[in-house]
Design an enzyme around this catalytic site. Structure first.
Site, PDB file in Angstrom:
ATOM      1  N   ASN A  23       0.847  -1.257   0.031  1.00 20.82           N
ATOM      2  CA  ASN A  23       0.014   0.104  -0.018  1.00 20.82           C
ATOM      3  C   ASN A  23       0.752   1.135   0.144  1.00 20.82           C
ATOM      4  O   ASN A  23       1.398   1.601   0.930  1.00 20.82           O
ATOM      5  CB  ASN A  23      -0.985  -0.114   1.306  1.00 20.82           C
ATOM      6  N   ARG A  66      -2.741  -2.143  -3.205  1.00 19.55           N
ATOM      7  CA  ARG A  66      -3.977  -1.303  -3.071  1.00 19.55           C
ATOM      8  C   ARG A  66      -3.892  -0.172  -3.770  1.00 19.55           C
ATOM      9  O   ARG A  66      -2.990   0.810  -3.872  1.00 19.55           O
ATOM     10  CB  ARG A  66      -3.907  -0.829  -1.614  1.00 19.55           C
ATOM     11  N   HIS A  71     -13.001   2.721   0.814  1.00 20.89           N
ATOM     12  CA  HIS A  71     -12.972   1.603   1.954  1.00 20.89           C
ATOM     13  C   HIS A  71     -13.739   0.340   1.105  1.00 20.89           C
ATOM     14  O   HIS A  71     -14.152  -0.222   2.067  1.00 20.89           O
ATOM     15  CB  HIS A  71     -13.815   2.028   3.284  1.00 20.89           C
ATOM     16  N   ARG A  76     -11.741  15.117   8.780  1.00 19.17           N
ATOM     17  CA  ARG A  76     -12.417  15.503   7.450  1.00 19.17           C
ATOM     18  C   ARG A  76     -13.920  15.981   8.144  1.00 19.17           C
ATOM     19  O   ARG A  76     -14.527  15.285   8.976  1.00 19.17           O
ATOM     20  CB  ARG A  76     -12.545  14.338   6.457  1.00 19.17           C
ATOM     21  N   GLU A 112      -7.915  -5.482   5.798  1.00 17.57           N
ATOM     22  CA  GLU A 112      -7.941  -5.008   4.327  1.00 17.57           C
ATOM     23  C   GLU A 112      -6.863  -5.753   3.770  1.00 17.57           C
ATOM     24  O   GLU A 112      -6.918  -5.985   2.606  1.00 17.57           O
ATOM     25  CB  GLU A 112      -7.747  -3.432   4.197  1.00 17.57           C
TER      26      GLU A 112
END
Ligand code: AMP
Length: 393
Positions: free
Chosen positions: A9, A84, A173, A232, A375
């Site tokens: 990733n 990813r 996600h 965020r 993940e």
């Protein structure tokens, strides 16, 4: 033959890696190279004997960091590399075996993820140089949500903006929502249940999953849409941008920076984006922390309630991510805000299910699950699946 998959990733200045064995119960060789391109560049991780290590790599770029990672694989040569990739646009509905055409198609989606996709591709290029004979597979954060129907992915904007500029809702996600919903299907014995999933980490999103397919999700064109997150804002009035520009003279860059990095839990509390600290501060009477936790939980519940419209039947709710897996308080508050869902929380099971534990936390009625996300495991399993399809094609 080694059947492990090296999951990579790549961020703009970091590489997260994990060597995932076929048996998910086996420990992983995993770590993080960070501060790449600076004198502080370093690699930290865990060896197969569980011992942590840290190695300084002054000035290392992605290529040098990958070589150092290779040295940490203890002589194992993986079956494949799974990458990813944040944005696959509309082009990628599942994982793809990487070749020049796939790279060109990922490059075409760069406008949609200008920070992430170039960094992901830098990792792909370096890994291809280092392992020219290994198959490499791209696993997209957006692909799981390509099953959204038009009513969920279209904004109420002109057809031309969608057709000519790819402006629509994509969702992110995806690997996490896919993993936890598949896991809930297995654990509950409900093949293809109707689940609402809440991935609550530093980034947060919710998703409605029906028979293994994403039907709607809270994030949109970018990962800024939806619920409030660590830093965020999530949804704001779309008129806010024009208001801030006209009234305060803020530039687009400043608005983007404020909404992405100085809002959410951090902005609301004026203290931190870390839920542990916020819960402790709120308990001590800190008003900012209290309102941050309250807004955060209310926005999640509201989003889950909205997403329930996408499901023909609701079987249960799944919590995951650093906050979803660890904060019994957030889970309790969210469940309490959804009385019309017929949820009954088992308070003891809820407070016992923390620190990466998997468990069911309802006391009857619709199911409530805490499922630690994986993940990396999901990227490795999609990589294997893609290779299998390739060899049987
Ligand atoms: P992630 O991005 O999934 O790693 O999640 C990171 C977030 O998980 C951090 O912002 C923490 O606030 C939160 N977190 C981790 N441990 C706990 C905990 N024990 N209680 C509440 N929040 C936690």
């Amino acid at each position: 033959m080694d059947t492990s998959v090296l999951v990579i990733n790549c961020g703009s200045s970091s590489i997260k890696y994990a060597l995932v064995l076929e048996d998910p119960a086996q420990p992983r060789l995993a770590g993080l190279a960070e501060c790449l391109g600076s004198s502080d560049a370093r690699l930290k991780g865990t060896a197969s004997n569980g011992e942590p290590f840290e190695q300084s790599l002054p000035g290392a770029d992605h290529g040098l960091a990958l070589e150092a990672i290779l040295d940490r694989l203890e002589g194992r040569l993986p079956l494949a590399v799974g990458h990813r990739i944040v944005h696959g646009g509309e082009h990628f509905t599942r994982a793809a075996l990487i070749d020049d055409d796939v790279i060109a198609a990922i490059e075409q989606t760069t406008a949609l993820a200008p920070l992430h996709n170039p960094a992901n591709l830098a990792g792909v290029a370096a890994t291809r140089r280092l392992f020219p004979d290994l198959p490499q597979v791209a696993v997209f954060d957006t692909a799981f949500h390509q099953t959204l129907p038009p009513r969920a992915y279209r904004y109420a904007l002109s057809e031309a903006l969608y057709r000519d500029h790819a402006i629509r809702r994509y969702g992110f996600h995806g690997t996490s929502h896919a993993y936890v919903s598949q896991r809930a299907d297995t654990l509950s014995g409900l093949e293809g249940g109707g689940w609402l999933t809440a991935h609550l980490g530093n980034g947060c999103s919710t998703c409605a999953v029906w028979k293994g397919q994403s039907r709607d999700t809270s994030m949109g064109l970018t990962p800024l849409e939806g619920v409030a997150m660590g830093t965020r804002s999530g949804d704001v009035d779309p008129g806010l941008h024009a208001h801030l520009a006209r009234q305060l003279g803020w530039s687009l860059e400043r608005i983007d920076e404020v909404l992405n990095r100085h809002s959410g839990l951090l902005g609301l509390s004026g203290l931190t984006n870390d839920m542990r600290e916020l819960e402790a501060a709120a308990a001590q009477g800190h008003q900012g922390a209290a309102i941050a936790v309250e807004v955060f939980c209310y926005r999640i519940a509201k989003s889950l309630a909205a997403l329930s419209c996408a499901l023909p039947r609701l079987d249960g709710l799944i919590f995951t991510g650093g906050i979803g897996e660890n904060s019994a308080e957030v889970r309790e508050r969210v469940v309490a805000l959804l009385p019309h869902f017929g949820l009954q929380l088992n308070r003891t099971a809820n407070s016992d299910t923390v620190r990466g534990r998997e468990g069911r936390i309802d006391a009857g009625g619709r199911q409530l699950w805490v499922i630690p996300t994986d993940e990396e495991g999901q990227i490795a399993s999609e990589t294997r699946q893609r290779l299998k399809q390739e060899t049987t094609a």
